[in-house]
Write a protein that holds these residues in place. Structure first.
Motif, PDB file in Angstrom:
ATOM      1  N   TYR A  35      16.833   8.112  -6.089  1.00 60.56           N
ATOM      2  CA  TYR A  35      16.747   6.996  -5.156  1.00 60.56           C
ATOM      3  C   TYR A  35      15.566   7.050  -4.190  1.00 60.56           C
ATOM      4  CZ  TYR A  35      21.278   5.164  -6.580  1.00 60.56           C
ATOM      5  OH  TYR A  35      22.302   4.609  -7.292  1.00 60.56           O
ATOM      6  N   ASP A  36      14.844   8.150  -4.171  1.00 60.36           N
ATOM      7  CA  ASP A  36      13.753   8.293  -3.210  1.00 60.36           C
ATOM      8  C   ASP A  36      12.783   7.119  -3.235  1.00 60.36           C
ATOM      9  OD1 ASP A  36      10.689   9.771  -3.018  1.00 60.36           O
ATOM     10  OD2 ASP A  36      12.068  10.042  -1.350  1.00 60.36           O
ATOM     11  N   ARG A  37      12.413   6.661  -4.424  1.00 61.38           N
ATOM     12  CA  ARG A  37      11.443   5.576  -4.564  1.00 61.38           C
ATOM     13  C   ARG A  37      12.099   4.203  -4.742  1.00 61.38           C
ATOM     14  NH1 ARG A  37       6.331   6.586  -5.358  1.00 61.38           N
ATOM     15  NH2 ARG A  37       5.996   4.899  -6.852  1.00 61.38           N
ATOM     16  N   LEU A  38      13.426   4.179  -4.655  1.00 61.26           N
ATOM     17  CA  LEU A  38      14.133   2.904  -4.815  1.00 61.26           C
ATOM     18  C   LEU A  38      14.554   2.279  -3.495  1.00 61.26           C
ATOM     19  CD1 LEU A  38      16.425   3.663  -7.902  1.00 61.26           C
ATOM     20  CD2 LEU A  38      14.133   2.659  -7.849  1.00 61.26           C
ATOM     21  N   VAL A  39      14.584   3.056  -2.420  1.00 58.43           N
ATOM     22  CA  VAL A  39      14.976   2.498  -1.123  1.00 58.43           C
ATOM     23  C   VAL A  39      13.760   2.002  -0.340  1.00 58.43           C
ATOM     24  CG1 VAL A  39      17.107   3.809  -0.940  1.00 58.43           C
ATOM     25  CG2 VAL A  39      14.972   4.807  -0.089  1.00 58.43           C
ATOM     26  N   VAL A  40      12.609   2.021  -0.966  1.00 55.64           N
ATOM     27  CA  VAL A  40      11.376   1.421  -0.420  1.00 55.64           C
ATOM     28  C   VAL A  40      10.907   0.392  -1.446  1.00 55.64           C
ATOM     29  CG1 VAL A  40      10.725   3.434   0.937  1.00 55.64           C
ATOM     30  CG2 VAL A  40      10.009   3.284  -1.453  1.00 55.64           C
ATOM     31  N   PRO A  41       9.992  -0.533  -1.065  1.00 57.55           N
ATOM     32  CA  PRO A  41       9.631  -1.623  -1.988  1.00 57.55           C
ATOM     33  C   PRO A  41       8.699  -1.198  -3.118  1.00 57.55           C
ATOM     34  CG  PRO A  41       8.439  -1.869   0.067  1.00 57.55           C
ATOM     35  CD  PRO A  41       9.412  -0.742   0.281  1.00 57.55           C
ATOM     36  N   ASN A  42       9.012  -0.088  -3.754  1.00 62.73           N
ATOM     37  CA  ASN A  42       8.201   0.406  -4.866  1.00 62.73           C
ATOM     38  C   ASN A  42       8.241  -0.574  -6.041  1.00 62.73           C
ATOM     39  OD1 ASN A  42       6.739   2.362  -6.466  1.00 62.73           O
ATOM     40  ND2 ASN A  42       8.686   2.863  -7.456  1.00 62.73           N
ATOM     41  N   GLY A  43       7.083  -1.039  -6.472  1.00 56.92           N
ATOM     42  CA  GLY A  43       6.983  -1.968  -7.587  1.00 56.92           C
ATOM     43  C   GLY A  43       6.990  -3.425  -7.199  1.00 56.92           C
ATOM     44  N   ASN A  44       7.438  -3.736  -5.997  1.00 60.40           N
ATOM     45  CA  ASN A  44       7.582  -5.138  -5.605  1.00 60.40           C
ATOM     46  C   ASN A  44       6.250  -5.873  -5.481  1.00 60.40           C
ATOM     47  OD1 ASN A  44      10.168  -4.165  -5.364  1.00 60.40           O
ATOM     48  ND2 ASN A  44      10.577  -5.097  -3.395  1.00 60.40           N
ATOM     49  N   SER A  45       5.176  -5.147  -5.185  1.00 58.61           N
ATOM     50  CA  SER A  45       3.883  -5.804  -4.990  1.00 58.61           C
ATOM     51  C   SER A  45       3.249  -6.267  -6.295  1.00 58.61           C
ATOM     52  CB  SER A  45       2.924  -4.874  -4.257  1.00 58.61           C
ATOM     53  OG  SER A  45       2.703  -3.693  -5.007  1.00 58.61           O
ATOM     54  N   THR A  46       3.765  -5.782  -7.425  1.00 61.63           N
ATOM     55  CA  THR A  46       3.204  -6.170  -8.724  1.00 61.63           C
ATOM     56  C   THR A  46       4.211  -6.864  -9.631  1.00 61.63           C
ATOM     57  OG1 THR A  46       3.685  -3.946  -9.582  1.00 61.63           O
ATOM     58  CG2 THR A  46       1.477  -4.332  -8.689  1.00 61.63           C
ATOM     59  N   ASP A  47       5.492  -6.718  -9.365  1.00 60.36           N
ATOM     60  CA  ASP A  47       6.506  -7.329 -10.229  1.00 60.36           C
ATOM     61  C   ASP A  47       6.528  -8.846 -10.053  1.00 60.36           C
ATOM     62  OD1 ASP A  47       7.185  -4.872 -11.139  1.00 60.36           O
ATOM     63  OD2 ASP A  47       9.180  -4.811 -10.238  1.00 60.36           O
ATOM     64  N   PRO A  48       6.683  -9.586 -11.161  1.00 61.86           N
ATOM     65  CA  PRO A  48       6.773 -11.052 -11.061  1.00 61.86           C
ATOM     66  C   PRO A  48       7.851 -11.481 -10.077  1.00 61.86           C
ATOM     67  CG  PRO A  48       6.552 -10.381 -13.354  1.00 61.86           C
ATOM     68  CD  PRO A  48       6.751  -9.119 -12.563  1.00 61.86           C
ATOM     69  N   PHE A  49       7.593 -12.556  -9.374  1.00 54.79           N
ATOM     70  CA  PHE A  49       8.487 -13.157  -8.376  1.00 54.79           C
ATOM     71  C   PHE A  49       8.580 -12.304  -7.106  1.00 54.79           C
ATOM     72  CE2 PHE A  49       9.803 -14.852 -12.458  1.00 54.79           C
ATOM     73  CZ  PHE A  49       9.842 -16.205 -12.215  1.00 54.79           C
ATOM     74  N   HIS A  50       8.841 -11.016  -7.240  1.00 56.47           N
ATOM     75  CA  HIS A  50       8.912 -10.157  -6.057  1.00 56.47           C
ATOM     76  C   HIS A  50       7.583 -10.128  -5.313  1.00 56.47           C
ATOM     77  CE1 HIS A  50      12.843  -8.482  -7.199  1.00 56.47           C
ATOM     78  NE2 HIS A  50      12.376  -8.426  -8.442  1.00 56.47           N
ATOM     79  N   ARG A  51       6.486 -10.253  -6.026  1.00 53.05           N
ATOM     80  CA  ARG A  51       5.161 -10.081  -5.436  1.00 53.05           C
ATOM     81  C   ARG A  51       4.693 -11.285  -4.603  1.00 53.05           C
ATOM     82  NH1 ARG A  51       0.740 -11.020 -10.264  1.00 53.05           N
ATOM     83  NH2 ARG A  51       1.778 -12.744 -11.368  1.00 53.05           N
ATOM     84  N   TRP A  52       5.471 -12.335  -4.550  1.00 48.99           N
ATOM     85  CA  TRP A  52       5.014 -13.549  -3.876  1.00 48.99           C
ATOM     86  C   TRP A  52       4.910 -13.395  -2.368  1.00 48.99           C
ATOM     87  CZ3 TRP A  52       8.293 -17.865  -6.681  1.00 48.99           C
ATOM     88  CH2 TRP A  52       7.912 -17.880  -8.038  1.00 48.99           C
ATOM     89  N   PHE A  53       5.751 -12.551  -1.788  1.00 51.19           N
ATOM     90  CA  PHE A  53       5.649 -12.275  -0.359  1.00 51.19           C
ATOM     91  C   PHE A  53       6.087 -10.841  -0.121  1.00 51.19           C
ATOM     92  CE2 PHE A  53       7.090 -12.055   4.038  1.00 51.19           C
ATOM     93  CZ  PHE A  53       6.004 -12.632   4.690  1.00 51.19           C
ATOM     94  N   HIS A  54       5.277 -10.085   0.604  1.00 48.30           N
ATOM     95  CA  HIS A  54       5.565  -8.670   0.810  1.00 48.30           C
ATOM     96  C   HIS A  54       6.404  -8.468   2.063  1.00 48.30           C
ATOM     97  CE1 HIS A  54       5.188  -4.361   0.761  1.00 48.30           C
ATOM     98  NE2 HIS A  54       4.642  -4.353   1.961  1.00 48.30           N
TER      99      HIS A  54
END
Length: 473
Positions: free
Chosen positions: A27-46
């Motif tokens: 879970y270390d990298r899952l409780v932060v927005p890891n991947g969200n900046s490049t994943d479709p839809f998630h990347r629309w607003f940081h």
């Protein structure tokens, strides 16, 4: 014993009643927005406070809910819509699909959540309509000669933050989008325009506030708007999602019963504001004022006063529901060691309000959530513990343990406290400075779906597997 030591002893005693495990490897990298900046839809607003788009799938797998034919999920604090969008990505694995209901109080973040989650189920025709609409918006904005309505927030009027030409472009884009017909296309265009505000300024979000970066080179609003629209069009055209549906309510996540349509959720999952002094209304105020979701200081302040009491940025009313509940004595017993450890300085009143107010708010959402989950359902919350004060006067608010005990009072059983990562603060050494995922099940022995006060025998017995020396961070 020093007051800080008494608090640590109190936490250790609480923790002994539950299974606590170090799950930082997962879970270390899952409780932060890891991947969200490049994943479709998630990347629309940081949203820098979001959790990863991969977290939901891991929680579903760990709780055994992956084996169901369908899922009904509730997120009481939607934020930027990570849960709803992630559920759409997972829904194709469920014959009966996934339905998500989520609640978000902040009007701008509600727009972000709703636009993203609704767009997940859109088609190529919608993407093409969005592209055409954006061209019309850019053309209308470029030829606008009307007097512009600059947002009332004083930040927009300071030339060191916004170049006059860039501010003019931003406002003309907003006004051109406002002329679109209500619906998903307009929602997406509003999101794209609002997402240009920070890049077009010399301001950046940094923890609790907006910071001035004098050497920053602002982006041109129209170019940034076009870039973000292109990103949206690409993601919508490539969307394979099916078997999903979502409803994003604008309202108070502490009172989910006021909004949701179901009383038979399989999973409640949420990450509430942490008790760490961050006022999210303040951090994301530029976008909300830009879209005229706040029109004056009065409406802005009223909104702040209606948020979770996780910060002392405004003076909240001294009103606590738990004091008149059946559990008033239990809550006072839980909070007294922490309240006694708060230094008697000029911050004491605000810090005591955080402790009492946060516990009161979390008890509300835990109690109401219990009545919305069927007897075989689960609740998982993600929360970080925080340090307040400095040096010898510092103390930790262990939100994971406080909320776990409150959950028992609300009719839940604590299955496990999963330590996701260790948090580091200079000069502070505490085993309770961490971010955790707490998994709950309905405590049927304590009265089904009604709030209750379980006896010691009803509480989950210790099964500790925490190794402080083996954490990855």
């Amino acid at each position: 014993m020093a007051l800080a030591g008494a608090v640590e002893a109190h936490y250790k005693q609480l923790e002994q009643a539950w299974r606590v495990s170090d799950r930082s490897d997962v879970y270390d990298r899952l409780v932060v927005p890891n991947g969200n900046s490049t994943d479709p839809f998630h990347r629309w607003f940081h949203l820098k406070e979001a959790f990863s788009s991969r977290l939901l799938g891991q929680v579903i797998s760990d709780t055994g809910l992956k084996r169901r034919d369908s899922l009904r999920i509730l997120d009481c604090f939607s934020g930027s819509g990570t849960t709803a969008v992630s559920a759409s990505e997972l829904a194709q694995d469920y014959a009966g699909g996934i339905h998500v209901e989520a609640i978000e109080h902040n009007p701008f973040l509600h727009l972000v959540s709703a636009a993203k989650s609704h767009a997940c189920l859109a088609d190529a025709e919608t993407a093409e309509r969005l592209r055409r609409a954006s061209e019309e918006v850019i053309e209308a904005a470029s030829r606008s000669s009307e007097k512009l309505r600059v947002p009332g927030l004083s930040t927009f009027s300071r030339e060191k933050y916004f170049e006059p030409d860039d501010l003019r472009e931003l406002v003309s884009l907003r006004d051109a989008v406002a002329s679109l017909e209500p619906g998903l296309i307009k929602e997406l265009a509003l999101l794209a325009a609002a997402a240009c505000v920070e890049p077009a300024s010399r301001l950046r979000r940094d923890g609790r506030a907006l910071r001035f970066s004098p050497n920053r080179n602002p982006r041109k609003p129209r170019e940034e708007f076009q870039r973000r629209i292109s990103m949206m069009v690409e993601d919508i055209k490539g969307s394979p999602f099916q078997n999903a549906s979502s409803i994003i309510h604008q309202g108070d996540g502490r009172r989910p019963r006021d909004y949701v349509s179901s009383r038979e959720f399989d999973l409640v999952i949420f990450s509430p504001p942490y008790p760490n002094n961050i006022d999210y209304t303040e951090v994301y105020k530029m976008e909300a004022w830009y879209l005229e979701l706040f029109v004056d200081e009065g409406s802005f302040r009223q909104h702040r006063l209606a948020t979770v009491r996780s910060h002392p940025s405004v003076k909240f009313a001294e009103s606590y529901e738990y004091l008149t509940s059946d559990h008033s004595g239990d809550v006072e017993e839980l909070l007294d060691p922490l309240l006694s450890a708060i230094p008697k300085d000029r911050y004491a009143t605000g810090r005591k309000q955080i402790v009492r107010g946060y516990a009161d708010d979390m008890l509300q959402v835990l109690r109401q959530s219990r009545s919305l989950v069927h007897d075989e359902g689960k609740l998982a919350f993600i929360v970080g513990n925080s340090v307040h004060g400095n040096g010898e006067s510092s103390f930790v608010i262990a939100a994971d343990l406080i909320m776990s005990r409150l959950a028992e009072l609300a009719g839940w059983r604590v299955d496990e406290i999963k330590i996701a990562r260790t948090l580091f603060r200079r000069g502070v050494a505490s085993p309770f400075l961490r971010e955790s995922i707490v998994v709950l099940s309905p405590n049927l022995a304590a009265g089904g779906n009604r709030s209750s006060n379980p006896t010691a025998a009803d509480r989950h017995q210790p099964s500790r597997s925490t190794d402080q020396n083996n954490r990855s961070r």
